[in-house]
Structures are given as C-alpha cells and as structure tokens.
Motif scaffolding. Structure first.
Motif, PDB file in Angstrom:
ATOM      1  N   GLN A 554      -8.618  -6.123  -7.611  1.00 27.44           N
ATOM      2  CA  GLN A 554      -9.930  -6.411  -8.819  1.00 27.44           C
ATOM      3  C   GLN A 554     -10.196  -6.967  -9.273  1.00 27.44           C
ATOM      4  O   GLN A 554     -10.037  -8.219 -10.403  1.00 27.44           O
ATOM      5  CB  GLN A 554      -8.893  -5.781  -9.979  1.00 27.44           C
ATOM      6  CG  GLN A 554      -7.726  -4.597  -9.361  1.00 27.44           C
ATOM      7  CD  GLN A 554      -6.735  -4.668 -10.230  1.00 27.44           C
ATOM      8  OE1 GLN A 554      -6.045  -4.998 -11.320  1.00 27.44           O
ATOM      9  NE2 GLN A 554      -5.891  -3.020  -9.725  1.00 27.44           N
ATOM     10  N   ILE A 555     -10.777  -7.954  -8.496  1.00 24.77           N
ATOM     11  CA  ILE A 555     -11.832  -9.537  -9.325  1.00 24.77           C
ATOM     12  C   ILE A 555     -12.550  -8.610 -10.799  1.00 24.77           C
ATOM     13  O   ILE A 555     -12.744 -10.328 -11.155  1.00 24.77           O
ATOM     14  CB  ILE A 555     -12.641  -9.269  -7.417  1.00 24.77           C
ATOM     15  CG1 ILE A 555     -12.246  -8.996  -6.868  1.00 24.77           C
ATOM     16  CG2 ILE A 555     -13.581 -10.354  -7.867  1.00 24.77           C
ATOM     17  CD1 ILE A 555     -11.250 -10.056  -6.377  1.00 24.77           C
ATOM     18  N   SER A 733       0.752   0.649   3.389  1.00 17.99           N
ATOM     19  CA  SER A 733       1.847   0.120   2.310  1.00 17.99           C
ATOM     20  C   SER A 733       1.116  -1.010   1.236  1.00 17.99           C
ATOM     21  O   SER A 733       1.457  -0.472   0.029  1.00 17.99           O
ATOM     22  CB  SER A 733       3.024  -0.623   3.007  1.00 17.99           C
ATOM     23  OG  SER A 733       2.230  -2.056   3.664  1.00 17.99           O
ATOM     24  N   THR A 734      -0.075  -1.153   1.811  1.00 15.68           N
ATOM     25  CA  THR A 734      -1.028  -2.004   0.958  1.00 15.68           C
ATOM     26  C   THR A 734      -1.906  -1.477  -0.024  1.00 15.68           C
ATOM     27  O   THR A 734      -1.839  -0.780  -0.969  1.00 15.68           O
ATOM     28  CB  THR A 734      -1.765  -3.292   1.289  1.00 15.68           C
ATOM     29  OG1 THR A 734      -2.418  -2.304   2.901  1.00 15.68           O
ATOM     30  CG2 THR A 734      -1.026  -4.210   2.153  1.00 15.68           C
ATOM     31  N   GLU A 735      -2.458   0.228   0.465  1.00 14.99           N
ATOM     32  CA  GLU A 735      -3.091   1.191  -0.437  1.00 14.99           C
ATOM     33  C   GLU A 735      -1.496   2.014  -1.405  1.00 14.99           C
ATOM     34  O   GLU A 735      -2.330   2.443  -2.268  1.00 14.99           O
ATOM     35  CB  GLU A 735      -2.945   2.021   0.611  1.00 14.99           C
ATOM     36  CG  GLU A 735      -4.129   3.337   0.560  1.00 14.99           C
ATOM     37  CD  GLU A 735      -5.044   4.169   0.629  1.00 14.99           C
ATOM     38  OE1 GLU A 735      -5.868   4.770   0.504  1.00 14.99           O
ATOM     39  OE2 GLU A 735      -4.837   4.157   2.607  1.00 14.99           O
ATOM     40  N   THR A 736      -0.484   2.263  -0.933  1.00  9.40           N
ATOM     41  CA  THR A 736       0.301   2.517  -1.522  1.00  9.40           C
ATOM     42  C   THR A 736       0.680   1.486  -3.433  1.00  9.40           C
ATOM     43  O   THR A 736       0.703   2.028  -3.943  1.00  9.40           O
ATOM     44  CB  THR A 736       1.990   3.288  -0.943  1.00  9.40           C
ATOM     45  OG1 THR A 736       1.458   3.765  -0.026  1.00  9.40           O
ATOM     46  CG2 THR A 736       2.345   3.944  -2.091  1.00  9.40           C
ATOM     47  N   GLY A 737       0.980   0.606  -2.529  1.00  2.58           N
ATOM     48  CA  GLY A 737       1.261  -1.063  -3.243  1.00  2.58           C
ATOM     49  C   GLY A 737      -0.061  -1.515  -4.126  1.00  2.58           C
ATOM     50  O   GLY A 737       0.158  -1.784  -4.946  1.00  2.58           O
ATOM     51  N   GLN A 738      -1.057  -0.445  -3.804  1.00  2.00           N
ATOM     52  CA  GLN A 738      -2.435  -0.760  -4.683  1.00  2.00           C
ATOM     53  C   GLN A 738      -3.222  -2.118  -4.569  1.00  2.00           C
ATOM     54  O   GLN A 738      -2.980  -3.148  -5.465  1.00  2.00           O
ATOM     55  CB  GLN A 738      -2.664  -0.266  -5.949  1.00  2.00           C
ATOM     56  CG  GLN A 738      -2.005   0.769  -6.548  1.00  2.00           C
ATOM     57  CD  GLN A 738      -2.133   0.999  -8.336  1.00  2.00           C
ATOM     58  OE1 GLN A 738      -2.916   0.700  -8.884  1.00  2.00           O
ATOM     59  NE2 GLN A 738      -1.035   2.252  -8.735  1.00  2.00           N
ATOM     60  N   HIS A 739      -2.536  -2.556  -3.513  1.00  2.00           N
ATOM     61  CA  HIS A 739      -2.932  -4.280  -2.539  1.00  2.00           C
ATOM     62  C   HIS A 739      -4.639  -3.813  -2.525  1.00  2.00           C
ATOM     63  O   HIS A 739      -4.328  -4.402  -0.754  1.00  2.00           O
ATOM     64  CB  HIS A 739      -1.742  -5.258  -2.114  1.00  2.00           C
ATOM     65  CG  HIS A 739      -0.605  -4.854  -3.093  1.00  2.00           C
ATOM     66  ND1 HIS A 739       0.992  -5.349  -2.087  1.00  2.00           N
ATOM     67  CD2 HIS A 739       0.031  -4.662  -3.725  1.00  2.00           C
ATOM     68  CE1 HIS A 739       1.178  -4.633  -2.904  1.00  2.00           C
ATOM     69  NE2 HIS A 739       1.673  -4.666  -4.012  1.00  2.00           N
ATOM     70  N   HIS A 740      -5.192  -3.881  -2.729  1.00  2.00           N
ATOM     71  CA  HIS A 740      -6.592  -3.627  -2.215  1.00  2.00           C
ATOM     72  C   HIS A 740      -7.201  -4.328  -1.335  1.00  2.00           C
ATOM     73  O   HIS A 740      -7.923  -4.829  -0.412  1.00  2.00           O
ATOM     74  CB  HIS A 740      -6.870  -3.129  -3.436  1.00  2.00           C
ATOM     75  CG  HIS A 740      -7.596  -1.911  -4.133  1.00  2.00           C
ATOM     76  ND1 HIS A 740      -6.762  -0.558  -3.765  1.00  2.00           N
ATOM     77  CD2 HIS A 740      -6.897  -2.098  -5.161  1.00  2.00           C
ATOM     78  CE1 HIS A 740      -6.126  -0.418  -4.931  1.00  2.00           C
ATOM     79  NE2 HIS A 740      -6.605  -0.978  -6.347  1.00  2.00           N
ATOM     80  N   LYS A 741      -7.057  -5.977  -1.737  1.00  2.00           N
ATOM     81  CA  LYS A 741      -7.664  -6.958  -1.029  1.00  2.00           C
ATOM     82  C   LYS A 741      -7.372  -6.972  -0.250  1.00  2.00           C
ATOM     83  O   LYS A 741      -7.464  -7.245   1.248  1.00  2.00           O
ATOM     84  CB  LYS A 741      -7.221  -8.323  -1.489  1.00  2.00           C
ATOM     85  CG  LYS A 741      -8.241  -9.342  -0.956  1.00  2.00           C
ATOM     86  CD  LYS A 741      -7.637 -10.557  -1.717  1.00  2.00           C
ATOM     87  CE  LYS A 741      -8.758 -12.199  -1.810  1.00  2.00           C
ATOM     88  NZ  LYS A 741      -8.114 -12.373  -0.215  1.00  2.00           N
TER      89      LYS A 741
END
Length: 897
Positions: A554-555, A733-741
């Motif tokens: 979320q830059i 897991s990154t999509e579920t955890g909202q780790h977008h970068k």
C-alpha cells in the motif's frame, strides 16, 4: 518572478574603514563551510562582508532577504536565483524543482541542488545571505542546516544577521566548520575608531577626544557616531572636562552599560530593565506578570525603537531578548541593589512559563534559582511529556541536579528516571530500579501513605516497561500478557499511557505477522499520542505503521502516513535548536518508497540523517533497520560491495545485541543471498539455500521473503522445477494475508520459473497479473531488479494487457537487451551478471573517448547527477572501482571495439 535587485551587492563606500583583522577571519580555509557575521543594526556587518567579497577571486552569489522570504519554497527559489545570477546557469533545473516539488519533498530538491553544485561549482564559490534574521520558519532553518551539512567542497556560505540563527552552530564549531564574528569582534579597535572619525565621518577630532569616545563606547560604532557628533556640536572643544569624564583605566563593558546607559534612562525605563533582567526571553504578558503591571508592550516597543540592546526573536515584535552582555550587567546591578527581589521576580517568571506551557524555560529559571523542591514538583507533573517529546537526556540531567535521596524517595520521579533510561536505551539499568521502586510502593501501601493510591497507579507504567523488556528477551507471551494488563487498568489511571501501550501492542501483532491488527493498534497509538502530545511515540508508531503499509504493497497509503505524521510533528515540535526528531521506521519507509519508484535522490535525502545515527551510535534495532534499508538502496544502484558491507554490519549487531531488539528484524540473510546472485556468486547463494530455516521466523513477512529468495536461487541454479512448488502455496497465503508487495514478487518469480522451464506462454498471464497490481502503486524496481528472463517477458507484454503509461516507463528503466554471447566468448556471459542499459553503454563509449563527467552530461543532454548514477551502475555491473578498470574490463568482455 524574482526581484533581481536582491541579487545585487550594495554599492561600495570608498570612505568605509577597511578592517583587515576581521577580513582575515572571513578568508577561506580548509574545512570551513560557514561564516557568521552577527550584530545589531549599525554594527557594520554588511559593509564588512561587502569588502570581503571585493577581494574574492571565486564567484560570489549575493542574496538580500526581506520579511516576505520567510517561506521555504520562496527562500530556495531566491537562493538558486542568486546562484544563477552569479553565473551558474546550469542550476536552472534545480530552480524549477523548487517550483514543482511538494512541500514535504523540498529536501529532495535541495539534494538535487547539492549534487548539481558538485558538478558545476568547479573550484568553489561563495553564497552570501544578508539579513538572515528575517527568517523565522523552522523548516527553512532545518533545510539550510541540511545544505550546510552536505555542502560541496570549496563552497562557503556567509550569513549576515542581527540575531544568532536557529542552526546547530555549536556542533559545527566543534567540527571546525564555522568562523564567526559577533558584536564583540565587530566593535571597532582604537585605530579603527580613529580612522572612522577621520575618514568616514570627516570629523577633525583630536586624538585625545577620539580615544575618550572609543574608551567610552568600547568600539560600538553607533555609540561612537553619536558621541562624535555631540563633540562636533561643541562639547569638549573648550578644553574643559566632559560632564561625565571616563577614568583612564580600562573598563568592562558592563560598567559602561550601567553608568552610561542604565543610569541615563528615565526612572520608569530603568525599573523595567532591572525587573526583567532575570528573564532569558521577554514578551509583554510575561513582563506584566513579573512587574505586576500592564504597560509592558509599550515599554518593549519603546526599548526596541531606541535600540537599547533589545534583540527581536520574531517578525511580529512579540518575543525579544536582551543582548547577553547587557542582561548580565543589569542582573549584576539588581544583585547589588535589590538582592531580596530576585527570588520574587524569578518565581513570577517561573509561574508564567508553567501556565503558558513553556516548561523548559521554567526549568531553566528553577535551576538558576536552585529551588530544588519546586523543580522536583515540575518534573513530577511534566517530566513524562518531556521524555516522550524526545527530551529524555535533559530530564535525566535535571533529575541528577536534585539533592541526594529526592528521586529515590519519590515514586513518580523514580518512574521518570526509569523512562529516561528506557528511551536512552540504557536497558541494563532498568530492572534494578524497577525492583527498588516496587519495594517503595509496597511500603507505601502497607503504611497507608497519603499517596498510596497514586503509587498504585504507577503499577501500569511498570507493567508497560516490563512488557518492552520482555520483548527484548523474545518472551512474547509475557509481553502480550503485561500489555493486556495495562489495557485493562489504563482507564483507571490519570497517567497518559495509551499511546505507548498501543505502540507495544502494535509491535506484538507485527512480530506475530498479524499485519491488519498491527495497523489498527498503531493507528490507535498515533491518535492517542497526538492527544497526549507525545511526539516521539507518534513518530515511532506512525513510522512502523507506514513500514507495514509499504510491505503490504500500500505504497500511496504509506506515503500519506509519513507526510501527515511529519506535518503533525513539525507543528508541535518546532524548536530548530533541538535535534530534529527522526524515526528510523519512517525514514526507512521513505527510502523504500522512493527507491521502488526510482526516485533515488529523494531516497538519499532520507538516508542521510540516518547515517549520523549510525556514526554516533544508536539503538541496535534501529541500527539493523537502517543498514537493511541502506543495503537495499545500494543493491538497487548496483553497488553490491556496499550492500554486502551494510548487511554484514547489521548481521554482526544482530548477533551481538539480539536481546536488546524488541522486534524481529527484516530477513538480512535472504537479501544478502540475492546480492550474491547479482554478483555472480552462485555458490555462496547455494550455501545459503542449503542452510536456511524459514520456520525460525515469527513474522511471516520474513518467512515469505526467505521462500521467494530461495525460489530465485533455485532458478539461477537451473532448478526451476523445484522453485514452483515453493511459490504455489505462497501465492495463496500472501493474497489471503493481504501482503500485496510479496504477492507481486511471488507472481513475478513464478513467471520467471515458468519461462525458464520453457513455458513462456504460461508465464505471460502470471506476469501480467503482477504488473496490474504493481501499476496501482507505481512499483518499478521490483521488476527492474529481477532476472534478464523477466525483462524479456516484460518486453513481450502488450500495452492493452496492463496500464500503458506504467509499462512504458518500466520498459525505459530496463537494461538494454543484450544478444546471446557467442560460444567463443564465455567470459562475457559470466563476467557481466546484468546487461548494460542503452544509456550505460553510451556512457561507457563516451568514457572510452576520454570525456569528463561534465562533457558527457553535455553530450547526452542530461544532468551531471544522472551521469554519475549511470557510472555507479556501470561500475557495479562491471565489478570495478575506477574508469581505468571499467575500460579494461569492458574490453575483456568485448563491450568495446
């Protein structure tokens, strides 16, 4: 449009006395960056500097300020305008930058100005700024301090001012950066005085008369002029002694002030001067309270108009101070004539300062009064806010001034000292003090002490401190339990602890990888910190919040968090003489944001102040974060040696000081493995791959980075089939955890693995999804720093598939496509770990022609800083340190004919 008349030096006065002793002080010397010429109006400051300018062989840029220039953007437009007027036309892009950069990015424009001056100033130049006392905006003071801190070699700044500027001059004097001329030096010598009368004023005074006036005025030129004019009117010419003859022996300046200024004033004025001599700063309301009167504003205005050594501290004629020597002389008279009134006057001043929230000025008065009981009470009431406002070291000093046993017998002061040690990172001293405080509280409760209820309220603060200590021991369960205890009890105490408690809670969630919960807790910490007026907690909480937002991809939101927090801090923490509050979390976030967006000069702006923290010693967790961000920026530039050096230093600190770090640092070893890949050291990267333990990370961001880097190494080793099984679950897991970068990185590396397996058509839609997500936040370097295989896929992308403008700019940043090496030249493929971009190839060819940096910039029609950036990248890719090595290596790799 700028007024060019402000760039013109005043016309020289041929009659002016030439003051060689002062001109010698202003002469250039190695290491000097700043000349200060300080004195009230009429002390000959501008005349002196004008004479010095006439002697200079280097260019002189002159700028005369007025009250309209107290605005950062306008100030820097005029500074660059003065430099351009002095002959540096190549600085015009810098002037345009000050028109276009946002207010919070002006330091980036100043960085660009510094870099441009390095390229264009040649042997050096002089920048003179006259009437600098017109500047009151603390942002300008901080920005000018930044310029002077990184001033190009050979450049000198000369400030002419009526008041001492709000700059870190004391620190610069220690570094021998400053030569200064203050009123004492500006005072005329006897010889200069005689020449002043004869040559400048054309007065035929006898030597005896000139000597008497010089002795009487101690070389103050305005007073000399008045005295000489009175002599011209007939006083003393008949041979009779003057009305107030001056003794033949030398007199101190305060004797002159008392006899010739104070004693000549009307009784009301003299009384005002004596009554206010105990105040270090003056304003009408304060003077009214001290004097128990209502006419102080009129008195101050009258003194200012009469130039009675009253120096304005702002442009609104609200705050003043006496010249130090003048105030000391007045205070001496007060001690001689009315010593019994001093305590009464100072007590009234302290009361006013406390009522108007000028706590530090009140404490300064109390220390001067040596009223330790009152000082202890002020610290009990206000010490907590002072510490959380960044003044923990002064608070510890003030506590040390109290009589023995005062702190130890006061639970509140004992807790204050513990907080001071905590913020000073003296963690070893805390636990013993907590135990002693606990014993004291137990005794008070058992004895039904009148303050037993207040003593019990300190239990929440003690629990909060212990929660932070538990984090340093990686005892997260105890830390969480203690924090929850504080949250349950916090509404029953009068102590403002919510901001610090929620910051601790945010650290806990961050350590566990629950990033949404961490964001929520940190937002609460910021809100409560602003209500509680705790700038350091607001900055730390907001900085960590922005760091999490950045790492979640979320830059824009991270940038907005940084800007809004900085604006709040600067509104509530405006003393330019105090060091600027810096959060390593926030600055490192800004470094990462601007690095990702390929705005490397802006990234440098936020790295520069962190480097002084590294040099002077900082808390180990901050040390690690700073070196990580520094290594990341160096990797982006292709300076792999610096990246490894920074990472090794961070790893060393982590190994030695792990117990003092209250959070899990970023994945240093994964970044180092990536640097090793870029260097072509695949064996070292393979060793990291075999030794890694991703399950040791509590923070999933670090575990994810570990796995993504492992996939990169496997692809580089020619084992892409082993990389895809690592990335497949990570994508979910990154999509579920909202780790977008990280999701963008996972998709990009996954596409790389597919293409390496020969499945380019399957790779393109995966990479397209990564680009769509990256375009929303303007992430460029994520792709530029990936493998040539990814670059090849990017060039195959259709502008209809992703944001066309984003893709076009991204493709401009990619290295130029390099044809496959011929079988007969394997050294070329092995030696050049990343292909040169078209611009870097052009720079290499121009270096081969023997052109200097300036000539290359002209030929390519770019700024000198751009050429330097290309050369840095070129050196990194060729793994060399000089032009000679670069040319030799390029010929070896057959990059040059």
């Amino acid at each position: 449009m700028l007024l060019t008349t402000k760039f013109l030096r005043p016309a020289a006065d041929a009659r002016a006395v030439r003051r060689e002793r002062l001109l010698q002080i202003l002469q250039r010397r190695p290491g000097k960056r700043l000349d200060l010429v300080i004195g009230p109006a009429g002390f000959g400051k501008t005349t002196l500097v004008n004479q010095w300018c006439a002697d200079q062989t280097l260019p002189v840029a002159w700028l005369s300020l007025d009250e309209n220039d107290d605005d950062p953007r306008r100030f820097w437009q005029y500074v660059t305008g003065a430099l351009i007027h002095a002959g540096f036309a190549q600085l015009e892009p810098c002037q345009k930058a000050f028109n276009t950069y946002a207010s919070h990015e002006l330091e980036g424009a100043i960085t660009g100005l510094i870099n441009a001056l390095v390229d264009s100033a040649g042997e050096g130049l002089n920048l003179v700024i006259d009437d600098y006392h017109q500047i009151q905006d603390p942002d300008i003071h901080r920005q000018l301090a930044y310029l002077i801190g990184y001033l190009p070699p050979g450049m000198t700044v000369v400030l002419i001012s009526r008041t001492e500027p709000d700059l870190p001059v004391a620190k610069w004097r220690v570094r021998q950066w400053v030569d200064d001329i203050h009123p004492q030096l500006l005072a005329f010598s006897e010889d200069e005085c005689r020449r002043f009368f004869n040559e400048c004023m054309a007065l035929d005074l006898s030597e005896k008369e000139a000597h008497r006036i010089w002795k009487k005025t101690e070389g103050w030129v305005a007073a000399m002029q008045l005295s000489a004019l009175s002599q011209r009117d007939g006083v003393g010419h008949d041979g009779t002694p003057p009305p107030n003859p001056v003794p033949e022996t030398s007199r101190q300046i305060n004797d002159y002030i008392l006899s010739e200024i104070l004693d000549q004033q009307p009784q009301a004025v003299a009384a005002f001067l004596l009554d206010t001599a105990c105040c270090l700063r003056l304003t009408a309301s304060l003077c009214n309270v001290v004097r128990e009167s209502t006419d102080s504003q009129a008195m101050l205005e009258s003194l200012s108009q009469r130039n009675l050594f009253l120096i304005p501290l702002d442009t609104r004629d609200e705050w003043f101070r006496y010249h130090d020597l003048f105030r000391e002389a007045l205070f001496q008279r007060l001690q001689q004539t009315q010593p019994e009134r001093i305590q009464t006057l100072q007590s009234r001043a302290v009361t006013w300062f406390l009522e108007h929230d000028h706590i530090q000025e009140a404490i300064a008065q109390l220390v001067q009064l040596q009223d330790w009981e009152w000082l202890a009470g002020v610290l009990e009431q206000h010490g907590n806010n002072l510490i959380h406002g960044g003044f923990h070291l002064p608070v510890l000093d003030w506590l040390d001034k109290l009589p023995d046993g005062t702190v130890e017998s006061s639970p509140r002061l004992s807790m204050l000292r513990i907080w001071g040690h905590f913020f000073a990172n003296r963690l070893d001293a805390i636990e013993p003090r907590l135990e002693r405080l606990e014993d004291l509280l137990d005794r008070r409760v058992a004895d039904s002490h009148p303050d037993a209820e207040g003593a019990l309220a300190l239990q929440s603060e003690m629990a909060l401190i212990r929660s932070y200590l538990a984090r340093t021991r990686s005892d997260l369960k105890s830390a969480a339990d203690l924090t929850q205890q504080v949250l349950r009890d916090i509404d029953h105490t009068q102590i403002p602890l919510k901001s610090v408690t929620y910051y601790g809670l945010g650290l806990d969630y961050f350590g566990r990888g629950d990033l949404p919960a961490a964001e929520e807790a940190l937002q609460s910490a910021v809100s409560h910190g602003q209500i509680e007026r705790k700038p350091s907690t607001v900055l730390s909480s907001g900085g960590l919040l922005a760091w999490i937002q950045f790492n979640r991809g979320q830059i824009e939101q991270a940038l907005e968090s940084c800007v809004s927090i900085r604006k709040w801090i600067d509104r509530h923490y405006t003393d330019p003489k105090q060091p600027k509050l810096i959060s390593c979390w926030q600055n490192c976030t800004l470094i990462e944001i601007y690095r990702e967006r390929d705005e490397l000069e802006l990234a440098d702006t936020h790295l520069a102040p962190l480097m002084s923290h590294l040099e002077n010693g900082t808390e180990p967790g901050q040390h690690v974060i700073i070196q990580y961000a520094r290594a990341r920026l160096a990797f982006t530039r292709g300076d792999y040696g610096l990246a490894v050096q920074a990472l090794d230093d961070a790893l060393s600190v982590l190994e030695r000081r792990r117990e003092h770090i209250v959070f899990e640092p970023p994945n240093l070893t994964a970044l180092k493995a990536r640097v090793q890949l870029a260097q072509g050291h695949t064996e070292a990267a393979r060793e990291w791959l075999e030794a890694r333990h991703p399950d040791r990370f509590r923070n999933p961001l670090n575990a994810e980075q570990d796995t993504i880097t492992a996939a990169r190494v496997l692809i580089a080793l020619g084992r892409p089939d082993e990389a895809t099984p690592l990335l497949t679950p990570l994508r979910l897991s990154t999509e579920t955890g909202q780790h977008h970068k990280h999701l963008i990185e996972v998709l990009t590396v996954y596409a790389d693995a597919l293409a390496t397996e020969g499945k380019a058509q399957e790779a393109l839609p995966v990479l397209s999804e990564a680009l769509k997500r990256a375009a929303r936040e303007q992430l460029y370097r994520t792709f530029v720093e990936e493998s040539p295989q990814v670059h090849s896929l990017l060039r195959q992308m259709s502008r209809q598939q992703v944001d066309g403008a984003f893709l076009e700019h991204l493709l401009e940043l990619l290295p130029a496509s390099t044809p496959s090496a011929a079988p007969s030249a394997p050294s070329r493929a092995e030696g050049l770990v990343e292909p040169l971009s078209a611009r870097e190839t052009e720079v290499l060819e121009l270096i081969n022609e023997g052109l200097a940096n300036k000539e290359i910039a002209v030929r390519m029609d770019v700024a000198g800083t751009t050429v330097k950036a290309h050369i840095r990248n070129l050196y990194g890719k060729l793994q060399v340190k000089s032009r000679t090595e670069a040319l030799a290596r390029a010929r070896q790799l057959e990059l040059l004919d």
